[in-house]
Design an enzyme around this catalytic site. Structure first.
Site, PDB file in Angstrom:
ATOM      1  N   ALA A  71      48.905  24.841  35.873  1.00  0.00           N
ATOM      2  CA  ALA A  71      47.631  24.785  34.896  1.00  0.00           C
ATOM      3  C   ALA A  71      46.442  24.881  35.726  1.00  0.00           C
ATOM      4  O   ALA A  71      45.214  25.614  35.257  1.00  0.00           O
ATOM      5  CB  ALA A  71      47.861  23.975  33.815  1.00  0.00           C
ATOM      6  N   THR A  72      46.062  24.097  36.573  1.00  0.00           N
ATOM      7  CA  THR A  72      44.794  23.958  37.401  1.00  0.00           C
ATOM      8  C   THR A  72      44.623  25.382  37.874  1.00  0.00           C
ATOM      9  O   THR A  72      43.425  25.847  37.880  1.00  0.00           O
ATOM     10  CB  THR A  72      44.948  22.971  38.356  1.00  0.00           C
ATOM     11  N   SER A 201      51.650  24.678  31.600  1.00  0.00           N
ATOM     12  CA  SER A 201      52.356  23.990  32.872  1.00  0.00           C
ATOM     13  C   SER A 201      53.513  23.351  32.303  1.00  0.00           C
ATOM     14  O   SER A 201      53.683  22.683  31.350  1.00  0.00           O
ATOM     15  CB  SER A 201      51.160  22.743  33.161  1.00  0.00           C
ATOM     16  N   ALA A 202      54.524  23.780  33.288  1.00  0.00           N
ATOM     17  CA  ALA A 202      56.015  23.466  32.695  1.00  0.00           C
ATOM     18  C   ALA A 202      56.319  21.950  32.666  1.00  0.00           C
ATOM     19  O   ALA A 202      57.036  21.461  32.077  1.00  0.00           O
ATOM     20  CB  ALA A 202      56.835  24.152  33.824  1.00  0.00           C
ATOM     21  N   HIS A 203      55.320  21.360  33.562  1.00  0.00           N
ATOM     22  CA  HIS A 203      55.884  19.808  33.773  1.00  0.00           C
ATOM     23  C   HIS A 203      55.285  18.884  32.686  1.00  0.00           C
ATOM     24  O   HIS A 203      55.697  17.712  32.584  1.00  0.00           O
ATOM     25  CB  HIS A 203      55.361  19.124  35.172  1.00  0.00           C
ATOM     26  N   THR A 239      55.259  34.666  47.037  1.00  0.00           N
ATOM     27  CA  THR A 239      56.750  34.692  46.603  1.00  0.00           C
ATOM     28  C   THR A 239      57.034  33.950  45.497  1.00  0.00           C
ATOM     29  O   THR A 239      56.522  33.055  45.245  1.00  0.00           O
ATOM     30  CB  THR A 239      57.648  34.377  47.904  1.00  0.00           C
ATOM     31  N   CYS A 326      44.332  12.660  36.691  1.00  0.00           N
ATOM     32  CA  CYS A 326      43.604  13.302  37.736  1.00  0.00           C
ATOM     33  C   CYS A 326      42.356  12.328  38.110  1.00  0.00           C
ATOM     34  O   CYS A 326      41.816  12.169  38.952  1.00  0.00           O
ATOM     35  CB  CYS A 326      43.198  14.674  37.336  1.00  0.00           C
TER      36      CYS A 326
HETATM   37  N1  C6P Z   1      46.754  16.459  32.888  1.00  0.00           N
HETATM   38  C1  C6P Z   1      46.902  14.332  32.375  1.00  0.00           C
HETATM   39  O1  C6P Z   1      47.178  12.958  32.736  1.00  0.00           O
HETATM   40  P1  C6P Z   1      48.510  20.761  36.248  1.00  0.00           P
HETATM   41  O2  C6P Z   1      48.969  19.492  36.637  1.00  0.00           O
HETATM   42  O3  C6P Z   1      47.419  21.493  37.206  1.00  0.00           O
HETATM   43  O4  C6P Z   1      49.559  21.809  35.724  1.00  0.00           O
HETATM   44  O5  C6P Z   1      47.627  20.668  34.925  1.00  0.00           O
HETATM   45  C2  C6P Z   1      46.453  20.312  34.830  1.00  0.00           C
HETATM   46  C3  C6P Z   1      45.966  20.097  33.364  1.00  0.00           C
HETATM   47  C4  C6P Z   1      45.079  20.947  32.644  1.00  0.00           C
HETATM   48  N2  C6P Z   1      44.764  20.861  31.493  1.00  0.00           N
HETATM   49  C5  C6P Z   1      45.208  19.855  30.703  1.00  0.00           C
HETATM   50  C6  C6P Z   1      44.552  19.759  29.351  1.00  0.00           C
HETATM   51  C7  C6P Z   1      45.997  18.711  31.129  1.00  0.00           C
HETATM   52  O6  C6P Z   1      46.247  17.760  30.444  1.00  0.00           O
HETATM   53  C8  C6P Z   1      46.352  19.004  32.743  1.00  0.00           C
HETATM   54  C9  C6P Z   1      46.968  17.754  33.396  1.00  0.00           C
HETATM   55  C10 C6P Z   1      47.171  15.281  33.215  1.00  0.00           C
HETATM   56  O7  C6P Z   1      46.118  14.251  31.618  1.00  0.00           O
HETATM   57  C11 C6P Z   1      47.112  15.120  34.830  1.00  0.00           C
HETATM   58  S1  C6P Z   1      45.613  14.968  35.328  1.00  0.00           S
END
Ligand code: C6P
Length: 404
Positions: A71-72, A201-203, A239, A326
Site C-alpha cells: 500500500a505504501t 495491502s494483502a498482509h 515481473t 512504522c
Molecule cells: N500500517 C500499522 O502498524 P504496507 O505495509 O505498505 O502495505 O501498508 C502501509 C499502510 C498504509 N496505510 C495504512 C492505513 C496502514 O495502516 C498501513 C500499514 C501498519 O499501522 C504498519 S506501519
C-alpha cells in the site's frame, strides 16, 4: 499462551492462502510475460486473483485494479502521479489530506511540498475523524486531489468516505482513499461510492506481505510510478509476483465472504476486551465503538507509558503496539491522540490492540487478565500515578481527552 493483538500492523497468513500460493513457487514458476507454456500456464491463476479482487470490492469492469508491492507504493503512486499529471500540465497545485493519515501519505505529502505542491492537513474531531464539511470548506479551484483514509490504523475509526466522495464529485476534484484498514474488515462496495483511487495491502487481511493493489475508477489515466516493461498493461512495470498475487486473491475472497458475520464475531470479542479494560480506573478508549472497525481498540491508561505497557505485555507473550508499526521504533507520542488534542504526556499512554478472525476467546481471557495485572504493576511504580486515589472503574468514556 501467545496472544497476537497487533493485526493492524500485519496478520497471520491464512493456511488456505499459503496452500493456494505454494504451486506458484516451484511448480508453475514461469514468468507470465514469457510466451512459452511455463509462462502462459500462470495466466488462469492471475485472472482468477484479479476476479477475486473485483468481486470482493464490487468494482466495475470499467475500473482497473493494478497489483503493486504494497500500500505504501499504491499511496506514493497516486499522490506523486496526480501531481505529475495535473501540476506539470495544468494550473492545479493543491491537495487536501488529514493530520492522521499513515506515514506513507504524510511523508509523500511532505515530499510534494518540497516540489511546490500546497498541502492542507485537515484537523480531526474529538473522535479522530475528519468531517465531510471540513473537507468541503478547504477545496479551492486549485485543488487537484483529496486523500482521506477509509479507516484509521490507530483507532479503527471509519471516515465519512461516501459523503467526501460526493463532495469531490460535485467539485470536480480527484478523490483517493487509503483503504488498507477497511478492506477485509468492513463491507466495501466501490460501485456505490465515488472514489477515484483506493489503496490496499494483502498482509492486512491474512494475505502475504509484499503485495498490494491500487483501484483506479474508470481506468483513468495515471502516469506510472515504475517505468520499464509492459506489465499490468504498462501501468506498473516489474515481473508479476504470481504466488503473492494468487495469495492476495485468495485472501481477499476469504476475508470478504460472509464479512458481516465474521465482523460480528470479532466485534463481540473486541467489545469484551474493551469492557474489561474500561473496568480499570482511569482508562479511556479513543473513538465511538459503533463507528470503528470491529477489531480495533486504542486505549489510554493514565499514568502508564505506552512503551512500558508494551514491554510488560510482551513479557507475557502478548503482542500489541503503541500505534503505527512504522513509527513504533521512535517512541513517538500517538499521532491521533495528539491530533485530537491530547498533551504529549497523555499521547504517550496509547496502546493499540487489534484482533483478527483467528483471535480466540481463550486468548481474550488471557489478555484481559494480563492487561489488568500489567496496569497494577506499572501504576505501582509510576511517579505520575502513585499518589493518586484511583477513581471507580467503568467510568471511562470514549474519546475524552482529560482523564478524570
Ligand atoms: N500500517 C500499522 O502498524 P504496507 O505495509 O505498505 O502495505 O501498508 C502501509 C499502510 C498504509 N496505510 C495504512 C492505513 C496502514 O495502516 C498501513 C500499514 C501498519 O499501522 C504498519 S506501519
Amino acid at each position: 499462551m501467545q496472544v497476537y493483538l497487533d493485526n493492524n500492523a500485519t496478520t497471520m497468513v491464512d493456511p488456505q492462502v499459503v496452500e493456494a500460493m505454494l504451486p506458484y513457487f516451484s511448480e508453475q514458476y514461469g514468468n507470465p510475460n514469457s510466451l512459452h507454456k511455463f509462462g502462459t500456464s500462470t495466466h488462469p491463476a492471475l485472472a482468477k486473483a484479479m476476479d477475486q479482487v473485483y468481486t470482493a470490492l464490487n468494482a466495475s469492469d470499467n475500473d482497473d485494479i493494478v497489483f503493486t508491492s504494497c500500500a505504501t507504493e499504491s499511496n506514493n503512486w497516486v499522490l506523486q502521479s496526480v501531481f505529475i499529471d495535473l501540476v506539470l500540465n495544468g494550473d492545479k497545485n493543491h491537495m487536501v489530506t488529514t493530520e492522521v493519515e499513515h506515514p506513507s501519505i504524510l511523508a509523500t505529502c511532505r515530499f510534494l511540498e518540497e516540489q511546490g505542491v500546497k498541502v492542507t492537513y485537515l484537523p480531526v474531531n474529538d473522535q479522530g475523524v475528519v468531517e465531510a464539511h471540513t473537507v468541503r470548506s478547504f477545496i479551492t479551484d486549485k485543488t487537484a486531489l483529496v486523500s482521506v483514509m477509509w479507516a484509521s490504523n490507530e483507532t479503527g475509526m471509519i471516515f465519512p468516505i461516501k459523503e467526501i466522495g460526493e463532495i469531490c464529485k460535485e467539485k470536480g476534484v480527484l478523490f483517493h482513499s487509503d483503504g488498507v484498514q477497511a478492506i477485509g474488515k468492513i463491507p466495501v462496495d466501490l460501485q456505490s461510492l465515488h472514489i477515484d483511487f483506493v489503496s490496499m495491502s494483502a498482509h492486512k487481511f491474512h494475505g502475504p506481505k509484499g503485495v498490494g493493489a491500487l483501484y483506479i475508477r474508470d481506468s483513468q489515466k495515471l502516469t506510472p510510478l515504475l517505468h520499464g516493461g509492459e506489465h499490468m498493461g504498462g501501468r506498473r512495470s516489474g515481473t508479476l509476483n504470481v504466488p503473492y498475487i494468487v495469495g492476495m486473491g485468495k485472501a481477499i475472497e476469504l476475508a470478504t465472504t460472509n464479512i458481516e458475520e465474521t465482523a460480528a464475531k470479532i466485534r463481540k470479542k473486541r467489545d469484551r476486551l474493551e469492557d474489561a479494560i474500561m473496568q480499570i480506573s482511569d482508562t479511556m478508549i479513543v473513538g465511538d465503538r459503533e463507528n470503528r472497525t470491529p477489531n480495533t481498540i486504542l486505549v489510554s491508561v493514565k499514568g502508564v507509558e505506552g512503551e512500558s505497557m508494551l514491554w510488560d505485555l510482551n513479557k507475557g507473550d502478548i503482542g500489541a503496539s503503541t500505534g503505527s508499526a512504522c513509527a513504533s521504533e521512535e517512541l513517538e507520542a500517538n499521532t491521533v491522540m495528539l491530533a485530537i488534542g491530547a498533551d504529549n504526556e497523555l499521547a504517550h499512554t496509547g496502546i493499540r490492540l487489534s484482533l483478527s478472525r483467528f483471535t480466540t476467546d481463550a486468548e481474550i481471557d488471557y489478555a484481559i487478565s494480563h492487561f489488568q495485572n500489567a496496569v497494577k504493576r506499572l501504576r505501582s511504580i509510576s511517579s505520575s500515578y502513585a499518589v493518586q486515589q484511583p477513581t471507580k472503574g467503568g467510568e471511562a468514556k470514549d474519546c475524552e481527552l482529560h482523564h478524570p
